[in-house]
Design a protein around this motif. Structure first.
Motif, PDB file in Angstrom:
ATOM      1  N   THR A   7      37.838  36.831  43.241  1.00 56.32           N
ATOM      2  CA  THR A   7      38.023  37.052  41.706  1.00 56.32           C
ATOM      3  C   THR A   7      38.804  35.903  41.298  1.00 56.32           C
ATOM      4  N   SER A   9      41.018  34.784  38.095  1.00 56.91           N
ATOM      5  CA  SER A   9      41.733  34.872  36.828  1.00 56.91           C
ATOM      6  C   SER A   9      42.162  33.621  36.284  1.00 56.91           C
ATOM      7  N   CYS A 103      40.642  41.518  34.990  1.00 57.28           N
ATOM      8  CA  CYS A 103      41.602  42.261  35.866  1.00 57.28           C
ATOM      9  C   CYS A 103      40.937  42.476  37.043  1.00 57.28           C
ATOM     10  N   ASP A 105      41.168  41.201  39.910  1.00 61.22           N
ATOM     11  CA  ASP A 105      42.016  40.974  40.975  1.00 61.22           C
ATOM     12  C   ASP A 105      42.843  42.486  41.266  1.00 61.22           C
ATOM     13  N   TYR A 106      43.119  43.089  40.231  1.00 62.28           N
ATOM     14  CA  TYR A 106      44.019  44.455  40.306  1.00 62.28           C
ATOM     15  C   TYR A 106      43.100  45.514  40.620  1.00 62.28           C
ATOM     16  N   LYS A 109      42.492  45.067  44.339  1.00 61.10           N
ATOM     17  CA  LYS A 109      43.469  44.565  45.197  1.00 61.10           C
ATOM     18  C   LYS A 109      43.486  45.187  46.496  1.00 61.10           C
ATOM     19  N   ALA A 114      38.412  40.917  49.535  1.00 65.96           N
ATOM     20  CA  ALA A 114      38.500  40.258  48.397  1.00 65.96           C
ATOM     21  C   ALA A 114      39.623  39.144  48.615  1.00 65.96           C
ATOM     22  N   HIS A 116      41.789  36.748  45.906  1.00 70.02           N
ATOM     23  CA  HIS A 116      42.312  36.540  44.427  1.00 70.02           C
ATOM     24  C   HIS A 116      42.909  35.214  44.129  1.00 70.02           C
ATOM     25  N   ASN A 169      50.247  38.072  42.862  1.00 69.64           N
ATOM     26  CA  ASN A 169      49.175  38.883  42.470  1.00 69.64           C
ATOM     27  C   ASN A 169      48.014  38.403  43.101  1.00 69.64           C
ATOM     28  N   TYR A 170      48.191  37.063  43.439  1.00 74.59           N
ATOM     29  CA  TYR A 170      46.964  36.350  44.057  1.00 74.59           C
ATOM     30  C   TYR A 170      47.411  35.878  45.273  1.00 74.59           C
ATOM     31  N   HIS A 171      46.207  35.079  45.879  1.00 71.51           N
ATOM     32  CA  HIS A 171      46.195  34.769  47.272  1.00 71.51           C
ATOM     33  C   HIS A 171      46.352  33.257  47.021  1.00 71.51           C
TER      34      HIS A 171
END
Lengths: 194, 194
Positions: A7, A9, A103, A105-106, A109, A114, A116, A169-171
């Motif tokens: 994902t 963003s 969204c 990523d959410y 999650k 996945a 992100h 919220n992300y890798h």
């Protein structure tokens, strides 16, 4: 990292979409962006432009509500969110892919496959790209960029109760101005492919 | 990216310090962590433990204030901040290095040679590392981790007026659980070395 559902963003103007598209191309996996809008439009009967606009705007800002079943009120944006979420979950079921924005990523999650990603950049870089790619408009580019990114943040907060752009919220989160678009692509590919 | 002054901000327990140390080692450049505390202690006359504790705590939480010149009140934490900032700017003047924590990303935000990194991880990964590296304590590891990271965030907010961990403050932000410590090191090295 086994994950191949990627994902992306991105801040408006950061080149995140370009990076996402190129990653999908180099990995030879499907790329979902406008395709999500099209699917949601088909599922709901709304026109694609409306779905696109509503999907990144904060609910209640420019959307009217409609009642479903008398006293049960479901806003258009909540309804679209539910549809969009369903489409994204279905896409992820199909296998490796790149999904931009919305969204994802959410929504994904808890999907162990996945990865992100968040792409951001300095304002001068974003202005240059926006003017070059989308042309001039009545609104000054900086205002246009801030406005769009603010809407994305508000929309994200509403549906996820998380902060848009927060590292946790992300890798992987990268600054595309400092690194350059090509280096971002290479870094992400190096990380997601063993 | 030309930058070789690498600042590493990190969640407690994420392995950010390990990553930072290894990057300095592999690049053959100095590593600054406790060294900053030592220098600040020498400049100020405070003992190193006090400087270390105060440097990551929110001002006014556990620090007393002392007056300098009668009505002019400079809090200990503000005084230590100024000294710490000076030490970090001096270190960056000397050339390539890795600096851990202490708002160095903010202090060097306008330095064109600086690359700013943030390392974070999922709670289970942080708990495992903290218990393994620092041993058990009376406080539950999760509370210990949250407490420490909250203090870092409050301290950062006070002195920089920015959000700790917000992607936009860093060039690269990575989740060390998802990527693994070694992959984080490799990704950062690939990005910072041409």
């Amino acid at each position: 990292m086994e994950g191949k559902i990627i994902t992306v963003s991105r801040e408006f103007g950061s080149g995140g979409r370009t990076i996402a598209k190129e990653i999908a191309k180099r990995l030879g996996i499907p790329y979902y962006d406008k395709e999500i809008i099209k699917e949601v439009a088909e599922k709901t009967g709304f026109n694609p432009e409306y779905v696109e606009e509503a999907g990144e705007h904060a609910p209640g800002k420019s959307l009217f509500s409609f009642g479903l079943g008398g006293s049960v009120g479901l806003s258009t944006s909540d309804f679209l969110w539910a549809m969009q979420r369903q489409v994204i979950l279905e896409i992820a079921q199909k296998g490796p892919c790149v999904i931009v924005g919305r969204c994802a990523d959410y929504i994904l999650k808890d999907n162990p496959d996945a990865v992100h990603i968040f792409i951001h950049a300095d304002m001068d870089f974003k202005i240059d790209r926006v003017v070059r790619l989308y042309g001039e408009s009545e609104k000054k580019p900086e205002a246009r960029i801030n406005d769009k990114n603010k809407k994305r943040a508000v929309n994200y907060k509403h549906f996820t109760n998380r902060e848009w752009g927060k590292s946790q919220n992300y890798h992987i989160a990268l600054n595309s101005k400092a690194l350059g678009i090509e280096k971002c692509i290479e870094a992400i590919l190096a990380i997601v492919t063993e």
